[in-house]
Motif scaffolding. Structure first.
Motif, mmCIF file in Angstrom:
data_model
loop_
_atom_site.group_PDB
_atom_site.id
_atom_site.type_symbol
_atom_site.label_atom_id
_atom_site.label_comp_id
_atom_site.label_asym_id
_atom_site.label_seq_id
_atom_site.Cartn_x
_atom_site.Cartn_y
_atom_site.Cartn_z
ATOM 1 N N UNK A 76 20.814 -11.959 -10.915
ATOM 2 C CA UNK A 76 21.342 -13.215 -11.435
ATOM 3 C C UNK A 76 22.783 -12.966 -11.886
ATOM 4 N N UNK A 77 23.533 -14.011 -12.146
ATOM 5 C CA UNK A 77 24.900 -13.797 -12.637
ATOM 6 C C UNK A 77 24.938 -12.963 -13.925
ATOM 7 N N UNK A 78 23.890 -13.079 -14.730
ATOM 8 C CA UNK A 78 23.836 -12.317 -15.982
ATOM 9 C C UNK A 78 23.398 -10.878 -15.758
ATOM 10 N N UNK A 82 21.782 -3.679 -8.765
ATOM 11 C CA UNK A 82 22.705 -2.540 -8.662
ATOM 12 C C UNK A 82 23.595 -2.638 -7.427
ATOM 13 N N UNK A 83 23.060 -3.135 -6.318
ATOM 14 C CA UNK A 83 23.868 -3.279 -5.099
ATOM 15 C C UNK A 83 24.928 -4.356 -5.305
ATOM 16 N N UNK A 84 24.565 -5.457 -5.926
ATOM 17 C CA UNK A 84 25.541 -6.518 -6.181
ATOM 18 C C UNK A 84 26.659 -6.008 -7.091
ATOM 19 N N UNK A 85 26.301 -5.279 -8.140
ATOM 20 C CA UNK A 85 27.304 -4.737 -9.067
ATOM 21 C C UNK A 85 28.226 -3.753 -8.346
ATOM 22 N N UNK A 86 27.663 -2.933 -7.468
ATOM 23 C CA UNK A 86 28.481 -1.973 -6.714
ATOM 24 C C UNK A 86 29.411 -2.703 -5.745
#
Length: 152
Positions: A76-78, A82-86
């Motif tokens: 989620x946006x909050x 881990x893949x999205x953050x990377x």
């Protein structure tokens, strides 16, 4: 027809031969799942079914065999996966069109292979095309996500 998508069970009035891609985009409004080529060659429409990366343009709604996870259900946006953050940390996205399919496929890879080699990454994502050519950043982001997931 009942489908479980991103943790929610949906009762849908669709034909069993409707591609899952159209169910997700047109019936449920999940526009993060992209239409690219329609022939399973580009990977833009990649989702997971029971953790397996599949091309939603080629899976018919009546053939779905388990829980569907889309880019909308990974994080989620909050609380980014881990893949999205990377992806953000490595500034992978340029035009961004392929990213939901790339990220979903990468998350499926890391669930199977927690510490992937370059070859593992290339093999798992080889069918997910990036017209902007950010493949070195994609590989780096997958390795960063793998480390983060291993750390817990």
């Amino acid at each position: 027809m009942q489908l479980s998508i991103d943790g929610t069970t949906h009762e849908l009035d669709v034909e069993p031969d409707m591609p899952l891609l159209w169910v997700l985009r047109d019936e449920l409004g999940l526009k993060g799942v992209k239409y690219g080529c329609g022939i399973a060659q580009c990977g833009a429409c990649t989702v997971q079914i029971d953790g397996q990366a599949v091309r939603s343009c080629q899976v018919m709604a009546g053939d779905v065999w388990g829980e569907v996870t889309t880019i909308h259900g990974l994080g989620s946006p909050e609380t980014l996966h881990a893949v999205q953050a990377a992806w953000v940390a490595h500034q992978v996205a340029q035009c961004g069109y392929c990213q939901s399919g790339q990220i979903t496929a990468a998350a499926a890879l890391l669930a199977e292979v927690p510490n992937p080699t370059d070859t593992d990454i290339d093999d798992a994502l080889s069918g997910n095309l990036c017209r902007c050519g950010t493949y070195p950043r994609i590989r780096a982001a997958v390795k960063t996500a793998a480390k983060k997931l291993q750390e817990g």
